[in-house]
Design a protein around this motif. Structure first.
Motif, PDB file in Angstrom:
ATOM      1  N   LEU A   1       0.866  -1.082  -0.041  1.00 22.39           N
ATOM      2  CA  LEU A   1      -0.002   0.013  -0.137  1.00 22.39           C
ATOM      3  C   LEU A   1       0.890   1.178   0.157  1.00 22.39           C
ATOM      4  O   LEU A   1       0.619   2.307  -0.682  1.00 22.39           O
ATOM      5  CB  LEU A   1      -0.968  -0.046   1.241  1.00 22.39           C
ATOM      6  N   MET A   2       1.882   1.328   0.791  1.00 19.13           N
ATOM      7  CA  MET A   2       2.930   2.267   0.638  1.00 19.13           C
ATOM      8  C   MET A   2       3.651   2.765  -0.518  1.00 19.13           C
ATOM      9  O   MET A   2       3.404   3.607  -1.279  1.00 19.13           O
ATOM     10  CB  MET A   2       3.959   2.405   1.762  1.00 19.13           C
ATOM     11  N   ARG A   3       3.974   1.541  -1.437  1.00 16.63           N
ATOM     12  CA  ARG A   3       4.319   1.669  -2.709  1.00 16.63           C
ATOM     13  C   ARG A   3       3.040   2.151  -3.714  1.00 16.63           C
ATOM     14  O   ARG A   3       3.536   3.077  -4.467  1.00 16.63           O
ATOM     15  CB  ARG A   3       4.861   0.172  -3.273  1.00 16.63           C
ATOM     16  N   ARG A   4       1.946   1.718  -3.499  1.00 14.24           N
ATOM     17  CA  ARG A   4       0.941   2.312  -4.379  1.00 14.24           C
ATOM     18  C   ARG A   4       0.775   3.871  -4.191  1.00 14.24           C
ATOM     19  O   ARG A   4       0.572   4.679  -4.982  1.00 14.24           O
ATOM     20  CB  ARG A   4      -0.467   1.563  -3.843  1.00 14.24           C
ATOM     21  N   GLY A   5       0.886   4.392  -2.820  1.00 12.37           N
ATOM     22  CA  GLY A   5       0.966   5.542  -2.705  1.00 12.37           C
ATOM     23  C   GLY A   5       2.159   6.536  -2.935  1.00 12.37           C
ATOM     24  O   GLY A   5       2.553   7.717  -2.458  1.00 12.37           O
ATOM     25  N   ARG A   6       3.229   5.763  -3.465  1.00 11.63           N
ATOM     26  CA  ARG A   6       4.525   6.422  -4.061  1.00 11.63           C
ATOM     27  C   ARG A   6       5.397   6.839  -2.797  1.00 11.63           C
ATOM     28  O   ARG A   6       6.497   7.194  -3.099  1.00 11.63           O
ATOM     29  CB  ARG A   6       4.456   7.889  -5.040  1.00 11.63           C
ATOM     30  N   GLN A   7       5.475   6.054  -1.716  1.00 12.30           N
ATOM     31  CA  GLN A   7       6.145   5.950  -0.523  1.00 12.30           C
ATOM     32  C   GLN A   7       7.499   5.222  -1.112  1.00 12.30           C
ATOM     33  O   GLN A   7       7.451   4.090  -1.275  1.00 12.30           O
ATOM     34  CB  GLN A   7       5.732   5.509   0.633  1.00 12.30           C
ATOM     35  N   ASN A   8       8.811   5.712  -0.974  1.00 13.23           N
ATOM     36  CA  ASN A   8       9.994   5.122  -1.161  1.00 13.23           C
ATOM     37  C   ASN A   8      10.880   4.982  -0.281  1.00 13.23           C
ATOM     38  O   ASN A   8      12.000   4.370  -0.756  1.00 13.23           O
ATOM     39  CB  ASN A   8      10.321   5.573  -2.566  1.00 13.23           C
ATOM     40  N   THR A   9      10.589   5.584   0.772  1.00 17.99           N
ATOM     41  CA  THR A   9      11.458   5.424   2.061  1.00 17.99           C
ATOM     42  C   THR A   9      11.095   4.900   3.466  1.00 17.99           C
ATOM     43  O   THR A   9       9.619   4.878   3.347  1.00 17.99           O
ATOM     44  CB  THR A   9      11.929   6.986   2.416  1.00 17.99           C
ATOM     45  N   PHE A  10      11.512   3.940   3.841  1.00 23.58           N
ATOM     46  CA  PHE A  10      11.075   3.085   5.095  1.00 23.58           C
ATOM     47  C   PHE A  10      11.880   3.318   6.062  1.00 23.58           C
ATOM     48  O   PHE A  10      12.761   3.548   6.304  1.00 23.58           O
ATOM     49  CB  PHE A  10      10.741   1.744   4.411  1.00 23.58           C
ATOM     50  N   TRP A  11      11.228   3.142   7.347  1.00 21.43           N
ATOM     51  CA  TRP A  11      11.326   3.099   8.565  1.00 21.43           C
ATOM     52  C   TRP A  11      11.914   1.831   9.266  1.00 21.43           C
ATOM     53  O   TRP A  11      11.840   0.898   9.019  1.00 21.43           O
ATOM     54  CB  TRP A  11      10.238   3.601   9.334  1.00 21.43           C
ATOM     55  N   VAL A  12      13.119   2.300   9.857  1.00 17.39           N
ATOM     56  CA  VAL A  12      14.001   1.231  10.460  1.00 17.39           C
ATOM     57  C   VAL A  12      14.151   1.576  11.950  1.00 17.39           C
ATOM     58  O   VAL A  12      14.864   2.593  12.371  1.00 17.39           O
ATOM     59  CB  VAL A  12      15.318   0.928   9.964  1.00 17.39           C
ATOM     60  N   SER A  13      13.644   0.829  12.787  1.00 23.09           N
ATOM     61  CA  SER A  13      13.767   1.259  14.413  1.00 23.09           C
ATOM     62  C   SER A  13      14.999   0.359  15.069  1.00 23.09           C
ATOM     63  O   SER A  13      15.000  -0.823  14.940  1.00 23.09           O
ATOM     64  CB  SER A  13      12.212   0.968  15.103  1.00 23.09           C
ATOM     65  N   TRP A  14      15.878   1.297  15.572  1.00 22.53           N
ATOM     66  CA  TRP A  14      17.072   0.544  16.091  1.00 22.53           C
ATOM     67  C   TRP A  14      16.784  -0.601  17.320  1.00 22.53           C
ATOM     68  O   TRP A  14      17.186  -1.719  17.205  1.00 22.53           O
ATOM     69  CB  TRP A  14      17.793   1.564  17.067  1.00 22.53           C
ATOM     70  N   THR A  15      15.700  -0.260  18.040  1.00 21.96           N
ATOM     71  CA  THR A  15      15.522  -1.151  19.291  1.00 21.96           C
ATOM     72  C   THR A  15      14.741  -2.702  18.677  1.00 21.96           C
ATOM     73  O   THR A  15      14.892  -3.435  19.620  1.00 21.96           O
ATOM     74  CB  THR A  15      14.363  -0.372  19.907  1.00 21.96           C
TER      75      THR A  15
END
Length: 546
Positions: free
Chosen positions: A223-237
Motif C-alpha cells: 500500500l505504501m508503494r501504491r502511494g509512491r512512498q519510497n522511504t521506509f522506517w527502521v527502528s534500532w530497538t
C-alpha cells in the motif's frame, strides 16, 4: 492493494439514464478530491473533465441518495476496474488556527472545510460488485489502474447500477494521454510516512514477528508503494538485544524484504531522545540502554551500537541508501549536545547523511538533510536556499502543526492540500516530505479521529483529526485513505512538473503560479486544479510529439 500504474487522462461527462419508469435512487459522480459527507446530497454533483497520464489511476466517487435499505445494490462497468465502499470517519473537533485543535488556544479557525462535529468519507474498503446498504446514503469509488503500456486513447466507460429491479447508468469518457509518471524508487522524490510495525500486529490481532505478522507487513508495504512512498522506517530497538548486540540477520532479512517489495531509501529512526520527554533539557539519552550521551557510559554505548550498525551497512551494500536520525525535533536548547553526537557519529558512521526534523539554525554543521515544518520553511526561506547552495538537501514535514491555511493533511482540510505538497516540492526544489503517522493509532481510527496527546492525556493538548494515520487497519490488510491517495496524486504531479520544467520553464512557471504560490497561498477549487493539471499533461504530450 497492488502498486499498479494509475492515472488516466479523463473526461468525465456524466449522463444518468434510468431504465425504469421512475427514478427512485439519486446518483451523482464526484471528483475524488471533492469532500463527501454522510449528509451530502446529489443535487450538487460535479461534472468534471479529468485528464491524466499513464502509470497512474483513474478514480471517481459515486454518491447515492434514497437507496432502499437492505435491498442489494448491484454494479458493474463496461471496462474492468476496482470497486470500493467509502467509509466515513468522525471529525470531533476542528484543527486549530495555529496547531492541534481549536480547544488548545481557543482561536477560531476559518480555514476548514466544515465545522465539527461531522462525518466525512475517508476510508477505501475493497468490495466486489454488490453491496447491501444499511443507510439511504452510500458512497462508492470506482478505479482503473492505467498501465504505462496502455495506448493513449479515449475510452467510454459505462457504470451500471441495479436496485430493486431498477437500472441506472453513468457514462464517462476516459482519455489516456501520452505522458507517463515514472515509477517511484531511487530516482523519485523521497516520501516517508513513519509506520509502526508493532501496531500492525496489534490492530490485526497477530503475534509479533510471526510469519502472519510479516505477511501483513508486506501488505502494508504494498500500500505504501501504491502511494509512491519510497522511504521506509527502521527502528534500532527492534534489532538490538538488551545488552546492545545487533541481530544482523534479522536486520538484513527485514531490509531485504522491504527492498524486494520496491522500497529504496532506508530511514533509520532516532537513536536518542530527550530524557523523560523534557523539552527544557540540554541533554540527549540513548534509546538503547538509556545512557546519557553527555557521559562516558552513554558515549561508549553509542559507539558500540553505531559501529555494529555501520559494519552491517557496509557489508550489505546499504551505504548509498541509508539516512540517519539522531533525535527527533532538536531545538536550540539541546543543539550543543546534538552537534557533539553528530560529530561522534561522523566518526562511527562516516558518509551516512543525517536527516532531521528541525528548525534550529545552530545545527547547520550537524545536519545534512534539513526537514523543517512548512511554515518555518517559509519564514526562513532565504536560509534554506543558502543551505541548498551549500549542497544540503531540504525536506519539509507537518504534524499537529501547522493549522490555519497552511498545507497539512488533517481531515477537516481540503484534499488539495495534500496534492500541493508535490507542487511545493517542485517549486522550492525540495528533496522530500516526511510525516510521523502512517498507522500510529491511539484508539480505533474508524471511530475516533481526534485523540489525546500521548505525552499530555486529559488536557486540551490533542492530536488533531487524522494526524496519527492516513491508512486504516482493514479486515484482511490495510485500507487506504483518501488523504493518502491525494498525497499520491501530488507526488505524481511532482514528477510531471519535473519533466515540464526541464523542457519549458516558462510554461512550467505559468502553470505553477496559477494554482500554487506558497504553502499558505494556493487555489482550493478542484475544477481549477483539474484544468491546470490537464494543461500540464497536454504540454508533455506536445513535447513528446516534437
Amino acid at each position: 492493494m497492488a502498486n499498479r500504474p494509475i492515472e488516466v487522462p479523463i473526461i468525465y461527462s456524466a449522463i444518468t439514464t434510468c431504465v425504469a419508469s421512475l427514478l427512485s435512487v439519486d446518483i451523482a459522480l464526484y471528483d475524488e478530491l471533492t469532500p463527501l459527507y454522510v449528509d451530502s446530497k446529489t443535487n450538487a454533483h460535479d461534472i468534471v473533465e479529468f485528464d491524466a497520464p499513464r502509470n497512474s489511476y483513474f478514480a471517481l466517487h459515486i454518491l447515492f441518495n434514497n437507496l432502499n435499505i437492505d435491498e442489494e445494490l448491484i454494479f458493474d462497468s463496461s471496462i474492468a476496474g476496482d470497486w470500493y465502499q467509502l467509509l466515513a470517519v468522525p471529525v470531533e473537533e476542528n484543527t486549530g488556527l495555529n496547531s492541534r485543535t481549536e480547544q488548545f488556544d481557543g482561536l477560531n479557525n476559518i480555514h476548514i472545510i466544515r465545522e465539527a462535529p461531522f462525518e466525512i468519507y475517508e476510508v477505501l474498503k475493497p468490495i466486489q460488485n454488490l453491496i447491501q446498504p444499511d443507510k439511504k446514503t452510500l458512497a462508492l469509488r470506482f478505479e482503473i489502474p492505467i498501465s504505462e503500456k496502455m495506448n493513449p486513447e479515449a475510452k467510454e466507460i459505462v457504470l451500471n447500477f441495479t436496485q430493486n429491479n431498477k437500472k441506472y447508468s453513468k457514462k464517462i469518457n476516459l482519455n489516456i494521454h501520452e505522458a507517463i509518471v515514472p515509477p517511484s524508487g531511487k530516482s523519485t522524490i523521497c516520501y516517508t510516512n513513519w509506520f509502526n510495525i508493532n501496531k500492525i500486529a496489534t490492530y490485526h490481532n497477530l503475534e509479533k514477528n510471526s510469519p502472519e505478522h510479516l505477511e501483513m507487513v508486506d501488505k502494508y508495504v504494498d500500500l505504501m508503494r501504491r502511494g509512491r512512498q519510497n522511504t521506509f522506517w527502521v527502528s534500532w530497538t527492534h534489532f538490538f538485544s538488551d545488552d546492545l548486540i545487533l541481530d544482523k540477520n534479522k536486520l538484513k532479512n527485514y531490509i531485504n524484504r522491504l527492498t524486494k517489495a520496491g522500497m529504496w531509501w532506508i530511514e533509520c529512526a532516532p537513536l536518542a531522545h530527550r530524557p523523560n520527554g523534557d523539552w527544557g533539557s540540554p541533554y540527549l539519552q540513548l534509546r538503547m540502554g538509556g545512557g546519557m550521551l553527555h557521559t562516558e557510559d552513554g558515549q561508549r554505548d553509542l559507539k558500540l551500537v553505531s559501529t555494529q550498525l555501520m559494519e552491517s551497512i557496509e557489508e550489505f551494500g546499504w551505504t548509498d541508501r541509508w539516512l540517519q536520525h539522531i533525535a527527533d525535533e532538536p531545538t536550540d536548547t539541546n543543539a550543543v549536545q546534538y552537534d557533539h553526537v553528530a560529530s561522534l557519529l561522523d566518526t562511527y558512521m562516516p558518509h551516512i547523511p543525517i536527516v532531521e526534523a528541525t528548525m534550529s539554525r545552530k545545527l547547520k554543521n550537524a545536519v545534512d538533510v534539513w526537514c523543517p515544518q512548512v511554515q518555518k520553511f517559509e519564514e526562513n526561506i532565504d536560509f534554506f536556499a543558502d543551505q541548498q547552495k551549500e549542497g544540503k538537501s531540504i525536506w519539509t514535514y507537518t504534524c499537529l502543526i501547522p493549522g490555519g491555511k497552511w498545507l497539512n493533511r488533517l481531515l477537516d482540510m481540503e484534499r488539495l492540500r495534500q496534492v500541493y505538497f508535490g507542487w511545493a516540492a517542485s517549486k522550492y526544489q525540495l528533496s522530500g516530505y516526511l510525516h510521523w503517522g502512517l498507522n500510529q493509532y491511539y484508539g480505533n481510527p474508524f471511530e475516533q479521529s481526534v485523540v489525546d496527546h500521548p505525552a499530555m492525556p486529559n488536557t486540551t493538548n490533542k492530536l488533531p483529526a487524522g494526524d496519527t494515520h492516513v491508512i486504516y487497519p482493514g479486515l484482511d490488510g490495510p485500507w487506504s485513505g483518501l488523504r493518502f491517495e491525494a498525497h499520491r496524486i501530488g507526488f505524481e504531479d511532482y514528477e510531471l512538473l519535473k519533466q515540464l520544467k526541464q523542457q519549458n520553464t516558462a510554461k512550467y512557471s505559468n502553470l505553477m503560479s496559477e494554482i500554487f504560490r506558497k504553502y499558505n497561498d494556493y487555489e482550493t477549487d478542484v475544477k481549477k486544479y483539474r484544468s491546470i493539471r490537464k494543461h500540464l499533461i497536454k504540454s508533455l504530450n506536445e513535447i513528446s510529439a516534437k
